[in-house]
Design a protein around this motif. Structure first.
Motif, PDB file in Angstrom:
ATOM      1  N   LEU A 156       0.397  -0.675   0.179  1.00 29.99           N
ATOM      2  CA  LEU A 156       0.110   0.393   0.174  1.00 29.99           C
ATOM      3  C   LEU A 156       0.941   1.552  -0.033  1.00 29.99           C
ATOM      4  O   LEU A 156       0.688   2.298  -0.155  1.00 29.99           O
ATOM      5  N   ARG A 159       2.786   1.432  -3.245  1.00 31.19           N
ATOM      6  CA  ARG A 159       2.122   1.827  -4.685  1.00 31.19           C
ATOM      7  C   ARG A 159       1.208   3.181  -4.051  1.00 31.19           C
ATOM      8  O   ARG A 159       1.107   3.798  -5.617  1.00 31.19           O
ATOM      9  N   ASP A 160       0.163   2.852  -3.740  1.00 33.10           N
ATOM     10  CA  ASP A 160      -0.724   4.342  -3.268  1.00 33.10           C
ATOM     11  C   ASP A 160      -0.316   5.232  -2.321  1.00 33.10           C
ATOM     12  O   ASP A 160      -0.760   6.533  -3.107  1.00 33.10           O
ATOM     13  N   MET A 161       0.651   5.842  -2.184  1.00 34.23           N
ATOM     14  CA  MET A 161       1.558   6.334  -1.375  1.00 34.23           C
ATOM     15  C   MET A 161       2.236   6.746  -1.778  1.00 34.23           C
ATOM     16  O   MET A 161       3.643   8.755  -2.480  1.00 34.23           O
ATOM     17  N   GLN A 162       2.902   6.065  -2.513  1.00 34.14           N
ATOM     18  CA  GLN A 162       3.972   6.323  -3.346  1.00 34.14           C
ATOM     19  C   GLN A 162       4.705   6.176  -4.949  1.00 34.14           C
ATOM     20  O   GLN A 162       4.925   6.825  -5.593  1.00 34.14           O
ATOM     21  N   TYR A 166       3.540  -1.389 -10.880  1.00 31.56           N
ATOM     22  CA  TYR A 166       3.391  -2.155  -9.702  1.00 31.56           C
ATOM     23  C   TYR A 166       4.957  -3.655 -10.504  1.00 31.56           C
ATOM     24  O   TYR A 166       5.087  -4.412  -9.604  1.00 31.56           O
TER      25      TYR A 166
ATOM     26  N   GLU B  15      -8.184   2.251 -11.557  1.00 29.38           N
ATOM     27  CA  GLU B  15      -6.748   3.042 -11.672  1.00 29.38           C
ATOM     28  C   GLU B  15      -6.136   3.223 -13.470  1.00 29.38           C
ATOM     29  O   GLU B  15      -5.815   3.302 -13.402  1.00 29.38           O
ATOM     30  N   VAL B  47      -8.708   5.013  -1.566  1.00 26.88           N
ATOM     31  CA  VAL B  47      -7.188   5.183  -1.855  1.00 26.88           C
ATOM     32  C   VAL B  47      -7.184   7.164  -2.050  1.00 26.88           C
ATOM     33  O   VAL B  47      -6.009   7.263  -1.356  1.00 26.88           O
ATOM     34  N   VAL B  50      -6.015   7.804   1.659  1.00 28.76           N
ATOM     35  CA  VAL B  50      -4.724   7.777   1.628  1.00 28.76           C
ATOM     36  C   VAL B  50      -3.003   8.226   0.511  1.00 28.76           C
ATOM     37  O   VAL B  50      -2.156   8.563   1.391  1.00 28.76           O
ATOM     38  N   LYS B  51      -3.490   8.316   0.005  1.00 25.46           N
ATOM     39  CA  LYS B  51      -2.475   9.658  -0.804  1.00 25.46           C
ATOM     40  C   LYS B  51      -2.376  10.747  -0.739  1.00 25.46           C
ATOM     41  O   LYS B  51      -1.633  11.300  -1.196  1.00 25.46           O
ATOM     42  N   GLU B  55       3.496  13.799   3.483  1.00 24.31           N
ATOM     43  CA  GLU B  55       4.522  13.281   3.679  1.00 24.31           C
ATOM     44  C   GLU B  55       5.242  13.773   4.920  1.00 24.31           C
ATOM     45  O   GLU B  55       4.943  15.491   4.836  1.00 24.31           O
TER      46      GLU B  55
END
Lengths: 202, 336
Positions: A156, A159-162, A166, B15, B47, B50-51, B55
């Motif tokens: 997670l 993929r979703d934060m950084q 894939y 996506e 999502v 989360v995004k 940071e």
């Protein structure tokens, strides 16, 4: 959306060549370029800012020491992230051994940050300060992510934060692309359910 | 296509990664299934949240620390002059002048250092040694001040003044020792840290025994421990104060530690400062000073691979400056 491990356009390439010749200034540029992403990966996986700082430091020092082994089959950044992910995994494993394995089921009651169980959703009364509300919401999201098992958390985070691709993730973690996807999907659904429990909506 | 299968495909669908065929199938199902549309919306929201997580920024010292460690572990091989030439294109005269300056300076430095360098065998570090008998001054505890497990295990954070003085008294010859304006025993100059802070430490008891055992050491006990201790002491006078500074390298149980002790006397007031650097680069120091009424107070500074922070204690152990909680709560919302 996937980014293939594209080595032809690795913007770090020239700097990496200089590092191989012992140019520490070039490496410093690379550190500055990648430290934030590396720190955020380690921070989100460990949940500890200072542990993350230590891990990132160690990762960079190890990367410099082993730069001759970087074979340019992947981008340099992917290689760096792999080091930081592996070091974070080891760190978590060590911490786990120290603390005794604590199994957490994805269906367990949601734990609050103080360790208690949240039974009630957070009050639905509208907050006067929107930023405070936003911060509160972010804290809940963090809480839900922290509650994930590390196998799910790492996909997670990556993929979703950084926003890594894939393919990149599966090569970094040494997992089949299908495994990465299924873990990611489970992680997302777990976060979604957790948010529903906490605030009544994702 | 049923809901279960659709939901498995929804992740890639939203996506934009689905193949054309899958996309058509999912779209078809979504058009007729309100539950799956809600599922998709929830997924999208999750999502997004989360995004949107903020940071964290790396601390300003991170790059510095990484580069310092790299330069330490991988010293530049031989081409220092090459680098100088590169830096100064019209280089030769500059480099030559620089060489002369460095050479002259080195000679001066060597001369001033030489008489003071001594090697003292054997080592004095007795972290694990138990005192032969309970020390009479157990009321003077060590400042076991640990906020995190890391500090507790790695930091060995203590108020060092006590040990600093004890070490100094052992290692500095009698005639070099500066007069003590306060009580002559080392332990007497160190105020007790506050009880609340002690409670936060991992095991204050351990530290008490450590401190006491250090004091209780005699030279016979030292000689039973193999190891190396190198010490360079320099005394002098500057800006109206006399000072004595010693830099000591110790190898205790394979872990090198550098201890810098600085003692200065100005206008009858004395300051003692001790700093320690371990192999991890961690650093912690105590700074003991006397106020105008002659009362001692202690400043403890912590730096351990992260932001450093300072606390000051009065002689009775009251924290008079600095917070007693987590030193950087703004970075650790999870500890609030």
């Amino acid at each position: 959306m996937t980014e293939p491990a594209n080595t032809a356009h690795d913007e770090d390439g020239p700097l990496v060549s200089l590092c191989r010749k012992g140019d520490t200034d070039a490496f410093e540029t690379l550190v500055k370029r990648h430290q934030k992403k590396m720190l955020n990966i380690a921070f989100r996986m460990t949940g500890s800012y200072e542990d993350a700082c230590e891990i990132v430091q160690d990762a960079f020092v190890a990367a410099y020491g082993n730069i001759s082994r970087f074979e340019e089959r992947s981008r340099f950044s992917t290689w760096l992230y792999t080091i930081v992910v592996n070091r974070t995994r080891n760190h978590l494993k060590k911490a786990e051994t120290l603390a005794g394995r604590r199994e957490v089921s994805l269906d367990d009651p949601v734990r609050s940050e103080e360790g208690g169980i949240c039974l009630e959703p957070v009050s639905a009364a509208p907050s006067v300060l929107e930023t405070l509300e936003q911060r509160e919401a972010q804290a809940r999201v963090r809480q839900c992510i922290n509650g994930l098992d590390k196998e799910f958390k790492e996909v997670l985070v990556l993929r979703d934060m950084q926003g890594l691709g894939y393919e990149e993730i599966s090569s970094m973690l040494g997992l089949a692309a299908g495994t990465v996807k299924s873990r990611l999907f489970r992680a997302r659904e777990s976060v979604k359910n957790c948010l529903k429990k906490l605030i009544g909506r994702p | 296509m049923d809901c279960e299968k659709t939901r498995r495909l929804l992740h890639e669908y939203f996506e934009g990664l689905s193949s054309g065929e899958e996309k058509a199938l999912v779209g078809e199902h979504l058009a007729s299934c309100a539950d799956c549309r809600a599922f998709l919306e929830d997924l999208r929201q999750t999502v997004l949240r989360v995004k949107e997580l903020e940071e964290v920024e790396p601390p300003a010292w991170l790059t510095r620390k990484v580069m310092a460690r790299i330069k330490e572990e991988h010293p530049v091989r031989g081409h220092l002059f090459g680098r100088l030439f590169r830096r100064f294109p019209a280089g030769l005269p500059v480099a030559a002048a620089a060489t002369v300056v460095v050479a002259v300076f080195s000679v001066i430095l060597m001369r001033s250092m030489q008489p003071d360098i001594g090697r003292v065998m054997p080592p004095v570090v007795a972290e694990k040694r138990q005192p032969a008998s309970p020390h009479s001054e157990t009321s003077v505890p060590a400042g076991a001040e640990s906020q995190t497990g890391r500090s507790a295990t790695r930091g060995k954070v203590e108020v060092h003044g006590e040990r600093a003085v004890a070490d100094r008294q052992r290692s500095v010859p009698e005639h070099q020792r500066l007069s003590e304006p306060r009580e002559p025993t080392g332990s007497a100059v160190v105020p007790a840290p506050p009880a609340a802070v002690k409670a936060a430490g991992a095991s204050p008891q351990d530290d008490i025994s450590k401190e006491n055992s250090t004091q209780g050491l005699d030279s016979k006990a030292d000689s039973e421990r193999p190891g190396l201790r190198e010490k360079a002491t320099k005394a002098g006078r500057t800006a109206g104060r006399t000072y004595e500074r010693s830099v000591e390298l110790r190898h205790a149980d394979g872990a090198p530690e550098v201890i810098v002790t600085y003692e200065a006397t100005a206008a009858g007031k004395k300051k003692i400062m001790e700093e320690r650097f371990d192999e991890q680069g961690g650093r912690h120091g105590a700074h003991i000073a006397y106020d105008n009424a002659g009362r001692p107070w202690v400043e403890v500074r912590y730096e351990h691979g992260r932001i450093d922070w300072i606390r000051e204690y009065d002689a009775d152990g009251t924290l008079r400056r600095g917070k007693s909680g987590h030193p950087w709560p703004w970075l650790r919302p999870d500890l609030k």
